[in-house]
Enzyme design. Structure first.
Site, PDB file in Angstrom:
ATOM      1  N   HIS A   1       0.993  -1.250   0.402  1.00 39.94           N
ATOM      2  CA  HIS A   1       0.077  -0.033   0.053  1.00 39.94           C
ATOM      3  C   HIS A   1       1.051   1.371   0.409  1.00 39.94           C
ATOM      4  O   HIS A   1       0.334   2.176  -0.996  1.00 39.94           O
ATOM      5  CB  HIS A   1      -1.037  -0.221   1.167  1.00 39.94           C
ATOM      6  N   GLU A   2       1.459   0.966   0.705  1.00 38.72           N
ATOM      7  CA  GLU A   2       2.902   2.493   1.434  1.00 38.72           C
ATOM      8  C   GLU A   2       3.432   2.768  -0.762  1.00 38.72           C
ATOM      9  O   GLU A   2       3.829   3.426  -0.896  1.00 38.72           O
ATOM     10  CB  GLU A   2       3.633   2.586   2.083  1.00 38.72           C
TER      11      GLU A   2
ATOM     12  N   HIS B   1       1.495   4.076  -2.731  1.00 34.21           N
ATOM     13  CA  HIS B   1       1.392   6.136  -2.777  1.00 34.21           C
ATOM     14  C   HIS B   1       2.818   6.783  -3.348  1.00 34.21           C
ATOM     15  O   HIS B   1       1.922   7.648  -4.187  1.00 34.21           O
ATOM     16  CB  HIS B   1       1.416   5.833  -1.278  1.00 34.21           C
TER      17      HIS B   1
ATOM     18  N   GLU C   1      -6.007   7.371  -0.647  1.00 34.93           N
ATOM     19  CA  GLU C   1      -6.109   6.355  -0.506  1.00 34.93           C
ATOM     20  C   GLU C   1      -7.227   4.773  -0.404  1.00 34.93           C
ATOM     21  O   GLU C   1      -6.294   3.633  -0.942  1.00 34.93           O
ATOM     22  CB  GLU C   1      -7.068   6.502   1.261  1.00 34.93           C
TER      23      GLU C   1
END
EC number: 3.4.24.-
Length: 316
Positions: free
Chosen positions: A130-131, A134, A199
């Site tokens: 997930h990071e 980003h 997100e």
């Protein structure tokens, strides 16, 4: 869809800025506010990683002192076709993670010892994917653009409060006062909406990079529960930092216009749909049960040693 939504929200934020400038009167003040706000945010953009990491007391780890965790991040970076980011550990019982850096070549990812203590390997992989999503989506750049415009709106509103209303009569004064007070709140609402959209995009990207959307969903349920119960000193000092993390750094209930993140239940439902698309569906985490259980979140005392290299206190 998330990029389209982000583009539309950025356009709305820009239109709000222009409308406020027009209401106050003249383009000179608006341009000055934009330049000053852009300068402030440009400084933040170039120095955000060092500022954020120092604020958290993060320490960099490598393949020698934390081989399993760093190796996990390296494998995900290869899958995402990204340069290897710098990897940091934060000695905090509060379970959370974030990414920072102005572009993929200067990115860093960080996780707390509290996160590493309560998640299994698949869940940690989902979080770090997930990071990295980003990073791949350049969300730091997008959020800096958003902050620049929102900051300009606030500065212009302050300018109008002190200098704008006195040069008008009647209805124009009322319109100026209304714009001065309403515009900053409207800008914050749009800014938070963009944050929530990013997100969702990172959740999808993380599921694609790791190939384990159900593990990310499980991690979100555990982290939301733990983050709501274990204080985050950084967010207590600076509430704006809540937007950094994979889950909010403070307790809140459901979605709201001022929320930095979508409700965890909605993110889990979104990941369930992605899992079905990928053909890897499995029983979803029981978020309600997790939220009701007391004492379900453990933490890593900084003096405790564990054998797993995923725990930075371990000997590797």
């Amino acid at each position: 869809m998330n990029m389209l939504k982000t583009t539309m929200l950025l356009a709305a934020l820009t239109a709000l800025f222009m409308a406020l400038g027009f209401t106050i009167g003249g383009t000179g003040g608006a341009m000055i506010a934009l330049v000053v706000a852009a300068g402030m945010n440009l400084f933040t953009f170039w120095n955000a990683d060092s500022i954020v990491l120092r604020m958290h007391g993060a320490r960099e780890v490598d393949a020698q002192n934390c081989p399993e965790f760093v190796g996990l991040v390296a494998g995900l970076a290869r899958r995402a076709n990204l340069p290897m980011p710098r990897v940091y550990i934060i000695d905090s019982e509060h379970p959370n993670a974030f990414a920072t850096g102005r572009n993929p070549e200067n990115a860093a990812v960080a996780a707390t010892t509290g996160l590493l203590a309560i998640l299994n390997r698949d869940e940690i992989e989902g979080v770090m994917a997930h990071e990295l999503a980003h990073v791949r989506n350049r969300d730091t750049l997008i959020m800096t653009m958003t902050a620049t415009i929102a900051g300009a709106i606030s500065m212009l509103a302050n300018f109008g409060m002190f200098f704008g209303a006195g040069r008008r009569d009647g209805g124009q004064v009322l319109a100026t006062i209304l714009a001065v007070f309403v515009a900053p709140f409207a800008a914050m609402i749009v800014q938070m909406a963009i944050s929530r959209a990013r997100e969702y995009g990172a959740d999808r990207g993380g599921a694609e990079i790791s190939g384990k959307p159900q593990a990310l969903a499980s991690a979100l349920a555990k982290l939301a529960n733990g983050a709501a119960r274990i204080p985050n000193p950084v967010v207590e000092r600076n509430p704006a930092a809540a937007a950094l993390y994979i889950v909010p750094g403070m307790k809140r209930d459901g979605d709201s216009l001022f929320a930095t993140h979508p409700a965890t239940e909605n993110r889990i439902a979104h990941l369930e749909a992605i899992a079905n698309e990928m053909g890897v569906s499995s029983p979803s985490p029981n978020f309600a049960a997790l939220s009701e259980r007391r004492g379900s979140v453990s933490s890593v005392p900084r003096t405790r040693r564990r054998s797993s290299a995923l725990d930075p206190n371990g000997r590797g």
